[in-house]
Design a protein around this motif. Structure first.
Motif, PDB file in Angstrom:
ATOM      1  N   SER A 159       0.827  -1.207   0.000  1.00  0.00           N
ATOM      2  CA  SER A 159       0.000   0.000   0.000  1.00  0.00           C
ATOM      3  C   SER A 159       0.859   1.253   0.000  1.00  0.00           C
TER       4      SER A 159
ATOM      5  N   SER B  39      -7.232   6.936  -5.966  1.00  0.00           N
ATOM      6  CA  SER B  39      -8.348   7.402  -5.144  1.00  0.00           C
ATOM      7  C   SER B  39      -8.604   6.505  -3.942  1.00  0.00           C
ATOM      8  N   LYS B  40      -7.838   5.454  -3.774  1.00  0.00           N
ATOM      9  CA  LYS B  40      -8.086   4.496  -2.699  1.00  0.00           C
ATOM     10  C   LYS B  40      -7.268   4.822  -1.453  1.00  0.00           C
ATOM     11  N   SER B  41      -7.830   4.481  -0.302  1.00  0.00           N
ATOM     12  CA  SER B  41      -7.122   4.652   0.956  1.00  0.00           C
ATOM     13  C   SER B  41      -6.112   3.534   1.128  1.00  0.00           C
TER      14      SER B  41
ATOM     15  N   GLU C  12      -7.978   0.301   1.657  1.00  0.00           N
ATOM     16  CA  GLU C  12      -8.583  -0.189   0.408  1.00  0.00           C
ATOM     17  C   GLU C  12      -7.537  -0.801  -0.505  1.00  0.00           C
ATOM     18  N   LEU C  13      -6.339  -0.212  -0.531  1.00  0.00           N
ATOM     19  CA  LEU C  13      -5.260  -0.784  -1.339  1.00  0.00           C
ATOM     20  C   LEU C  13      -4.842  -2.144  -0.800  1.00  0.00           C
TER      21      LEU C  13
END
Length: 406
Positions: A228, A281-283, A286-287
């Motif tokens: 991430s 756009s992912k946190s 989320e990654l």
């Protein structure tokens, strides 16, 4: 008699390879029961029984068959045989009927850390072969059909290093391996590929992970890994150095306003690169969840065509295998790929003093036709800067400079 044909699995795919039958010829099968596994050049899929009946196999394991060809037939008019649940090659998780269970040979239950294909399990059960007597040659020691046959042909001698042999075993190249080979050669022959290197001090990231790993897991239900951090850093750098996130299409350069990051994953049948859509756009959570989900699907051969196409940039981690440095090959038509490597403690000069720091070499392979040296080096230096000071990823710059609008 019902014909089970090979379905359409993609616009550009005209043939597939039948890799494994999960049921034996002449076995009774239930409706929707899995019959066999097939492999296209991009993914693995399964055929299901459309009706209950007696299975008649047409295509053999290893055959290359065209889309629309008949793989097998099912005689749906056949009478269900007594004890039909005890088919010759049941799946491992199926529970045979009580009557058949008493007559069927019982094999030693496989330990949780021992894996075997359904066919291998069926042979082991029939011939009463113990897992300890077989040397699995598949990925992560998975027991394959020929491993069991080798153990039967050499009773009392475990295969592998303990058995002296000079036997050559030919094995047909799978469609997936053919595709990997073709694309790697194409990448080398059609791009002006160069690689630039740098190294990153992983101290801060390791400190952050140590400090917040438990809280992160409790809050999001997923572990806080390295991927991430690298994905987030690359997305920021890709938006600043847009040529690295672009590709050549004829006489045009296509620039992407989004970051679809391909993550190289080692699957049982070869390297695959599933895509995290709009990674920018992912946190972090989320990654991490996306990486875990795609990696699991890759290991289980469950990736869809949609999940394996359309990436704009690739990250590959050779460090999990112990690689200290490498020159990754571009995943065409993309223009760049970032290679992560093993974290190793090394003496570094910090503020005039020698300190032991956890260091990782980074490698960026890029297509020099579209990415200049200044951009490639700038991109890699930016990724290094973000990784060594992960707080910068929050707004893309030093918080104090952000406060001062600098």
């Amino acid at each position: 008699m019902i014909e089970i044909k090979v379905p359409t699995v993609g616009e550009s795919i005209s043939e597939v390879t039948l890799t494994q039958w999960l049921k034996a010829d002449g076995a009774w099968v239930e409706r929707d029961e899995l019959l066999c596994e097939m492999e296209s050049e991009k993914a693995t899929f399964e055929l299901n029984a459309e009706q209950a009946g007696i299975l008649h196999i047409v295509a053999k394991e290893g055959d290359t068959i065209n889309i629309g060809d008949v793989a097998c037939t099912i005689d749906e008019t056949a009478t269900r045989p007594e004890g039909a649940a005890a088919a010759p090659a049941p799946k491992a998780e199926e529970k045979p009927a009580a009557k058949a269970e008493a007559a069927a040979p019982k094999a030693e239950a496989l330990p949780k850390d021992v894996k075997a294909t359904p066919v291998a399990q069926a042979i082991m059960a029939d011939k009463k072969v113990k897992p300890a007597e077989v040397n699995g040659s598949g990925v992560a020691g998975k027991i394959l059909k020929h491993d069991v046959l080798e153990a039967l042909n050499s009773p009392g001698i475990k295969g592998g290093a303990a058995q002296v042999t000079r036997t050559d075993r030919p094995e047909k190249m799978s469609n997936l391996r053919k595709t990997i080979s073709r694309r790697l050669v194409e990448a080398k022959n059609t791009t002006a590929m160069l690689t630039t290197f740098n190294e990153v001090d992983m101290t801060r990231i390791m400190e952050v992970r140590k400090l917040y790993k438990d809280t992160f897991k409790e809050a999001h239900g997923v572990n806080l890994g390295f991927m991430s951090f690298f994905t987030k850093a690359c997305c920021i750098a890709l938006q600043e150095y847009q040529a690295v996130n672009a590709y050549i299409d004829g006489d045009n350069i296509i620039y992407h306003e989004y970051c679809d990051v391909s993550i190289a994953v080692s699957a049982p049948k070869g390297l695959v690169v599933p895509v995290i859509r709009n990674a920018e756009s992912k946190s972090m959570a989320e990654l991490e969840m996306a990486v875990v989900d795609l990696a699991k699907k890759a290991r289980d051969n469950k990736l869809s065509m949609e999940e394996m196409t359309g990436g704009t940039f690739t990250i590959t981690n050779g460090g999990v295998f112990g690689s200290l440095m490498s020159t990754p090959i571009i995943n065409i038509p993309q223009s760049a790929i970032l290679g992560m490597h093993k974290i190793q403690d090394r003496p570094m000069v910090v503020n005039g003093k020698i300190e032991i720091r956890p260091m990782m070499y980074l490698a960026l392979s890029y297509d020099h036709r579209i990415i200049d040296g200044r951009e490639s080096v700038g991109f890699l230096v930016r990724v290094k800067e973000l990784l060594e000071s992960p707080e910068l990823m929050l707004i893309g710059k030093d918080p104090v400079k952000g406060l001062l609008n600098l």
